[in-house]
Design a protein around this motif. Structure first.
Motif, PDB file in Angstrom:
ATOM      1  N   SER A   1      -9.008  -2.390   7.863  1.00 23.65           N
ATOM      2  CA  SER A   1      -8.132  -2.378   6.671  1.00 23.65           C
ATOM      3  C   SER A   1      -7.121  -3.515   6.707  1.00 23.65           C
ATOM      4  CB  SER A   1      -7.399  -1.041   6.570  1.00 23.65           C
ATOM      5  OG  SER A   1      -8.305   0.023   6.416  1.00 23.65           O
ATOM      6  N   PRO A   2      -7.566  -4.787   6.736  1.00 27.05           N
ATOM      7  CA  PRO A   2      -6.603  -5.900   6.729  1.00 27.05           C
ATOM      8  C   PRO A   2      -5.821  -5.946   5.422  1.00 27.05           C
ATOM      9  CG  PRO A   2      -8.839  -6.711   6.442  1.00 27.05           C
ATOM     10  CD  PRO A   2      -8.963  -5.257   6.754  1.00 27.05           C
ATOM     11  N   LEU A   3      -4.565  -6.399   5.525  1.00 26.00           N
ATOM     12  CA  LEU A   3      -3.661  -6.448   4.375  1.00 26.00           C
ATOM     13  C   LEU A   3      -3.657  -7.847   3.784  1.00 26.00           C
ATOM     14  CD1 LEU A   3      -0.585  -4.573   5.917  1.00 26.00           C
ATOM     15  CD2 LEU A   3      -2.656  -3.586   4.923  1.00 26.00           C
TER      16      LEU A   3
ATOM     17  N   ASN B   1      -3.101  -6.283  -1.553  1.00 25.89           N
ATOM     18  CA  ASN B   1      -4.412  -5.645  -1.565  1.00 25.89           C
ATOM     19  C   ASN B   1      -4.752  -5.192  -0.141  1.00 25.89           C
ATOM     20  OD1 ASN B   1      -6.891  -4.689  -2.385  1.00 25.89           O
ATOM     21  ND2 ASN B   1      -7.847  -6.706  -2.589  1.00 25.89           N
ATOM     22  N   VAL B   2      -5.643  -4.205  -0.046  1.00 25.79           N
ATOM     23  CA  VAL B   2      -6.181  -3.727   1.229  1.00 25.79           C
ATOM     24  C   VAL B   2      -7.683  -3.918   1.186  1.00 25.79           C
ATOM     25  CG1 VAL B   2      -6.455  -1.781   2.799  1.00 25.79           C
ATOM     26  CG2 VAL B   2      -4.319  -2.054   1.532  1.00 25.79           C
TER      27      VAL B   2
ATOM     28  N   ARG C   1      -3.842   1.665   8.282  1.00 23.03           N
ATOM     29  CA  ARG C   1      -5.137   1.793   8.960  1.00 23.03           C
ATOM     30  C   ARG C   1      -5.388   3.227   9.422  1.00 23.03           C
ATOM     31  NH1 ARG C   1      -6.591  -0.920  14.815  1.00 23.03           N
ATOM     32  NH2 ARG C   1      -8.696  -0.070  15.000  1.00 23.03           N
ATOM     33  N   SER C   2      -4.341   3.901   9.893  1.00 19.32           N
ATOM     34  CA  SER C   2      -4.498   5.276  10.367  1.00 19.32           C
ATOM     35  C   SER C   2      -4.533   6.291   9.229  1.00 19.32           C
ATOM     36  CB  SER C   2      -3.367   5.625  11.327  1.00 19.32           C
ATOM     37  OG  SER C   2      -2.112   5.496  10.681  1.00 19.32           O
ATOM     38  N   SER C   3      -4.186   5.868   8.027  1.00 18.08           N
ATOM     39  CA  SER C   3      -4.203   6.786   6.890  1.00 18.08           C
ATOM     40  C   SER C   3      -5.634   7.150   6.519  1.00 18.08           C
ATOM     41  CB  SER C   3      -3.507   6.145   5.685  1.00 18.08           C
ATOM     42  OG  SER C   3      -3.593   6.992   4.554  1.00 18.08           O
ATOM     43  N   ARG C   4      -5.860   8.383   6.205  1.00 18.73           N
ATOM     44  CA  ARG C   4      -7.199   8.852   5.840  1.00 18.73           C
ATOM     45  C   ARG C   4      -7.414   8.860   4.329  1.00 18.73           C
ATOM     46  NH1 ARG C   4      -8.175  14.031   9.938  1.00 18.73           N
ATOM     47  NH2 ARG C   4      -7.814  12.851  11.895  1.00 18.73           N
ATOM     48  N   GLU C   5      -6.508   8.260   3.593  1.00 22.40           N
ATOM     49  CA  GLU C   5      -6.639   8.208   2.139  1.00 22.40           C
ATOM     50  C   GLU C   5      -7.721   7.213   1.742  1.00 22.40           C
ATOM     51  OE1 GLU C   5      -5.029  10.166   0.167  1.00 22.40           O
ATOM     52  OE2 GLU C   5      -3.727  11.072   1.684  1.00 22.40           O
ATOM     53  N   ALA C   6      -8.127   7.298   0.476  1.00 20.61           N
ATOM     54  CA  ALA C   6      -9.091   6.345  -0.051  1.00 20.61           C
ATOM     55  C   ALA C   6      -8.434   4.976  -0.216  1.00 20.61           C
ATOM     56  CB  ALA C   6      -9.648   6.846  -1.383  1.00 20.61           C
TER      57      ALA C   6
ATOM     58  N   LEU D   1       0.635   0.517   0.319  1.00 22.55           N
ATOM     59  CA  LEU D   1       1.080  -0.811   0.734  1.00 22.55           C
ATOM     60  C   LEU D   1       2.135  -1.360  -0.225  1.00 22.55           C
ATOM     61  CD1 LEU D   1       0.898  -3.422   2.402  1.00 22.55           C
ATOM     62  CD2 LEU D   1      -1.104  -4.076   1.021  1.00 22.55           C
ATOM     63  N   LYS D   2       1.893  -1.224  -1.521  1.00 23.07           N
ATOM     64  CA  LYS D   2       2.868  -1.723  -2.499  1.00 23.07           C
ATOM     65  C   LYS D   2       4.208  -1.003  -2.341  1.00 23.07           C
ATOM     66  CE  LYS D   2      -0.689  -2.955  -5.898  1.00 23.07           C
ATOM     67  NZ  LYS D   2      -1.229  -2.687  -7.260  1.00 23.07           N
ATOM     68  N   LYS D   3       4.134   0.292  -2.084  1.00 20.95           N
ATOM     69  CA  LYS D   3       5.371   1.065  -1.912  1.00 20.95           C
ATOM     70  C   LYS D   3       6.143   0.589  -0.686  1.00 20.95           C
ATOM     71  CE  LYS D   3       7.009   5.816  -1.226  1.00 20.95           C
ATOM     72  NZ  LYS D   3       6.587   7.235  -1.081  1.00 20.95           N
TER      73      LYS D   3
END
Length: 933
Positions: free
Chosen positions: A663-665, A656-657, A606-611, A619-621
């Motif tokens: 940004s729920p997982l 998925n995000v 959620r705090s990540s500024r990535e697309a 998330l997969k990683k």
């Protein structure tokens, strides 16, 4: 000392003086006369007898305003913009506020706007926020006249034009009446301090006759001062009125005022000259040099009798009886003991400067008159006679009417006496127990003892009545123990339906104990929940997480005791688990570790500024990282959201995000039987409200199925793991908006997944039946719960025809969109059934009627569940906790018969299906969502 007389004093004025002096002489003669029995009675009233508000009339402002020189305006530009500078009759307004002991009493009151032409006269009565019987002796009214200036620092651009402070009582303790002349202190706001700087009658300074002999008052001024109290008596009616003589008198008084004003102006000029030459050593009076001697005339109410201030004496409180019999009312018992601290720097040591003070009003509940009446009516000497007492037909009808009351309706004093009188007769009626408990005066030892003795003789009550006895209204430990004894007969599956509310009911256990530890250890409800949950893992799983959420609630001083209570219950539950089955405790610990890992992953993403694609890869990683221990879980771990399902790992590639601010997982877990269990995990969202709605839907589904009505509901699971995080079961489905845009219509979506050419609409009969029943069930349930913010995005449809709602952010009638229909039944939903005239729509309406009437029969159970959630810190309940249960009750319409209720719901269906604003809202929502995308 003789008063100087003017040669042209009219006869009417001369007539006033002897009458007043003769009255004083007569009173003096009577006071020393030995024949005191012939004295005239002096009649007056006590202030405590006058239950009327204090009124003050703002009459007029009189005075001559000096003209500000242009040089002074240049030095102080702010003076140029004052309204009173440009116009001597500018618009001013007046505020009045009560003061006593240098403290304000209430808020100030204000005169309305009024435009002046030739004089500043308001003539407005202002009601002060205090009655005469409650007024203290040193009560003052601080009156301020306000001017306006655009350069003022205050938000409303006001500056004080002048102020005055007047006492309500005179020096003898008599209430002031009639016209009062108050000096205005220019450029000062009135203060109500005990030693006020703006007195209405400033003390007269002694003049030096040598230095200021030329500045003494003129004869006209002296005469006006002498006439002023006589004029006031004339206004009060103490001096008889003679119209033709009064007119002559007032004309002469007006001449005196003109002469006095001219004399004052000349004296002011002379005083300034003497002061400039240094010929005046002592400072003259303020009135002499004051060029703006403004006076405000106010009126106090006039009464037929003088009112004398008398203090009210209160009887001493029963300290000993109160300490021996503490109050059982939860609202009073929860109040902390009053404390007075000595202040900073005075206290030494912990608690050394705290003084405990007894407040006699704390803990006193009920009306003493009603208590006395109740004791007379319920005399314990007639207790044996009540055992064989039976009601006649009329009283039986009255009792049946009382027993039909819903839980929220309170009983009158007469109804309570009636239930108490026939308590032995009502022991055979299980509905009467809650009404009987409400009728008992639990502060009366004898009455409460009789009530406790009769409880075991009562017919076994239903679960909904037992839940009502565990609510905040009933705090007697014996009554709550009786309710818990009834719950012991319920099985674990039924107990799961009410577990969320039973955990909340623990909050009301602490009122009987001084400390949270005592409440957790000795509470019958807490011991019951701990024992049952320790022997059933599914029950223990949900009890553990419900308690953890309450312990994690937002910090607040008022909730600290409750959080300690839940923490102690959780501790004793873990101790019991260690004794009964230690493996279950280890499982709960492993669940906590899983939730901590998922919360950390959700916060990082959620705090990540990535697309969004980058967030999905992240998330997969993280899921593949063996340090997180999610890719492989050994041994199998029961999911907290559904302990019947054990997982052994996850599928990272299927994660998925979602596109949302939070940004729920979406994580798909691998079950021990080789299946898949997808769920959503959110951080930053309080899911307790959605959890409550889903729990009520599960309960309503169980109630409907008991009546052989299966409406194919899909109550997916929700579990709040903390106050701002939780998990949601993911049901494979599509929204009505997506189905309409992709397949052109919802009917085409169902045809694609369930084709059958033999059916009229081309959809399998089982699928259409599932769709119709699920639509009917959710329409009825969402209407009763007042679910709002309904649009095509949160209306979901599974491929097999199961229709259900999602996102319960607005309940209990809250609606962010204007003119929303009372029930969400859009045209897209109706078109699937073939339109409003189709047989499928008629079948839909019949299912709605059956479901609504069935749930109305269990209205008491649902209302009791909501009453236990009043203090649960749930968003829409927290807004108006006292109205939450009433909002649900209104939608049941319990005042209607079954036929009337069906007609009412049929009107709701017709209105909702044809609502135009619902279509507009859906289109606007689609436009906004498309614009955001």
């Amino acid at each position: 000392m003789d008063h100087p007389q003017l040669p042209d004093l009219p006869e009417a004025l001369k007539r006033l003086l002897p009458s007043a002096s003769d009255a004083v002489a007569r009173n003096r003669d009577r006071s020393v006369s030995p024949n005191w029995c012939n004295m005239e009675a002096f009649t007056f009233a006590h202030s405590t007898q006058v239950n009327l508000p204090i009124w003050v009339k703002i009459c007029s402002l009189e005075g001559k305003q000096r003209e500000i020189p242009f040089s002074e305006q240049l030095e102080n530009p702010e003076l140029r913009w004052r309204a009173s500078t440009d116009n001597p009759c500018s618009d001013l307004y007046v505020t009045a506020q009560l003061w006593s002991d240098s403290k304000p009493l209430g808020v100030p009151v204000q005169t309305p706007y009024k435009a002046f032409k030739t004089e500043r006269a308001w003539n407005e009565w202002l009601e002060m926020p205090m009655s005469i019987k409650d007024a203290p002796l040193n009560l003052q009214i601080a009156i301020t006249v306000w001017d306006l200036s655009p350069l003022a620092d205050t938000p409303d651009h006001r500056i004080p034009y002048g102020g005055t402070t007047i006492s309500v009582y005179d020096e003898d303790g008599m209430l002031k009446m009639g016209r009062q002349k108050c000096k205005i202190h220019r450029h000062k706001a009135a203060d109500g301090f005990s030693s006020t700087t703006t007195p209405s009658s400033p003390p007269v300074k002694r003049r030096n006759p040598d230095n200021l002999s030329v500045l003494n008052q003129s004869k006209a001024e002296q005469e006006l001062e002498r006439l002023e109290p006589l004029i006031k008596k004339h206004e009060m009616g103490e001096i008889p009125r003679i119209d033709w003589m009064d007119q002559m008198l007032f004309r002469q008084i007006e001449k005196l005022r003109i002469d006095a004003g001219a004399a004052k102006d000349s004296r002011t000029i002379l005083c300034k000259k003497l002061m400039s030459k240094g010929q005046v050593e002592d400072s003259p009076d303020e009135e002499i040099v004051d060029e703006e001697n403004f006076v405000l005339y106010v009126d106090f109410q006039r009464y037929d009798l003088p009112i004398l201030w008398v203090d009210h004496k209160y009887p001493p409180p029963p300290v000993s009886s109160h300490s021996q019999n503490p109050p059982t009312n939860p609202s009073s018992a929860s109040k902390p003991a009053p404390e007075v601290r000595l202040g900073p720097g005075i206290e030494e040591g912990e608690g050394a400067g705290v003084i405990k003070i007894y407040d006699g009003e704390v803990g006193q509940t009920g009306n003493p008159c009603e208590d006395k009446h109740r004791r007379l009516i319920r005399s314990h000497r007639t207790g044996f006679m009540d055992r064989d007492l039976k009601p006649n037909p009329k009283i039986r009808d009255e009792l049946n009417a009382v027993l039909s009351y819903e839980p929220t309706q309170s009983l009158t004093a007469e109804e309570k006496d009636l239930v108490w009188r026939f308590r032995y007769y009502l022991t055979r009626e299980k509905r009467a127990l809650t009404k009987f408990v409400k009728s008992v005066n639990w502060r009366d030892e004898g009455e409460s003892r009789q009530a406790v003795e009769i409880l075991p003789k009562w017919t076994e009550i239903d679960v909904d009545d037992a839940l009502e006895l565990l609510g905040p209204t009933f705090d007697n430990s014996e009554v709550r123990s009786y309710a818990v004894a009834r719950l012991r007969k319920a099985d674990d599956e039924e107990l799961l339906l009410y577990l969320l509310q039973l955990v909340q009911a623990l909050k009301y256990e602490e009122s009987s104990f001084e400390q949270a530890d005592d409440a957790a250890r000795h509470s019958s409800l807490a011991n019951f929940l701990i024992t049952r949950a320790a022997n059933n893992f599914k029950l223990g799983n949900y009890l553990h997480w419900y308690l953890m959420v309450e312990c994690d609630d937002a910090p607040s001083a008022s909730l600290s005791t409750q959080r300690r209570l839940f923490a102690r219950v959780e501790y004793y539950f873990m101790v019991e688990l260690e004794k009964v089955n230690s493996e279950h405790r280890k499982t709960l610990r492993r669940q906590g570790e899983l939730v901590v890992v998922l919360s950390k992953i959700a916060k990082d993403i959620r705090s990540s500024r990535e697309a969004r694609p980058a967030k999905i890869e992240l998330l997969k990683k993280m899921l593949r990282d063996p340090k997180n221990e999610i890719i492989n879980i050994d041994p199998p771990l029961p999911l907290p959201i559904d302990p019947d399902v054990s997982v052994v790992g996850c599928y990272p590639d299927e994660s998925n995000v979602f596109k949302s601010t939070l940004s729920p997982l979406q994580i798909t877990f691998k079950t021990d039987d080789g299946g898949r269990y997808p769920l959503l995990f959110k951080v930053g969202d309080d899911l307790r409200q959605d959890q409550l709605v889903i729990q009520i839907i599960i309960l309503m589904d169980r109630l409907l199925q008991k009546e052989n009505l299966d409406l194919k509901l899909t109550p997916y699971r929700i579990l709040a793991t903390s106050s701002n995080a939780g998990a949601v079961q993911f049901i494979p489905s599509t929204s009505l908006s997506a189905a309409s845009s992709q397949y052109k219509s919802i009917l085409a979506y169902l045809k694609e997944n369930n084709p059958d050419e033999t059916e009229p609409l081309g959809v399998r009969k089982e699928t259409m039946d599932t769709y119709i029943k699920s639509c009917a069930g959710y329409c009825v349930i969402t209407y009763i719960l007042g679910v709002g913010d309904r649009h095509l995005e949160n209306l979901l449809l599974a491929p097999d025809g199961h229709f259900f709602h999602a996102d319960f952010g607005f309940i209990l009638g809250r609606e962010p969109k204007p003119f929303a229909p009372p029930m969400k039944l859009c045209k897209e939903m109706v078109e699937v059934m073939g339109g409003q005239n189709s047989p499928h729509f008629m079948q839909f309406k019949q299912h709605c009627f059956t479901a609504y009437t069935t749930l109305r029969k269990s209205a008491n159970l649902i209302l009791n569940l909501f009453s236990l959630m009043v203090d649960a810190n749930i968003q829409d309940i927290r807004l108006e906790p006292d109205k939450a249960v009433l909002k649900v009750k209104e939608r049941f319409h319990l005042e209607l018969t079954e036929e009337e209720a069906i007609r009412h719901f049929e009107q709701l269906i017709g209105y909702s299906a044809n609502a135009i604003f619902g279509v507009v809202i859906d289109r606007l929502h689609e436009f906004v969502q498309g614009w955001r995308a």
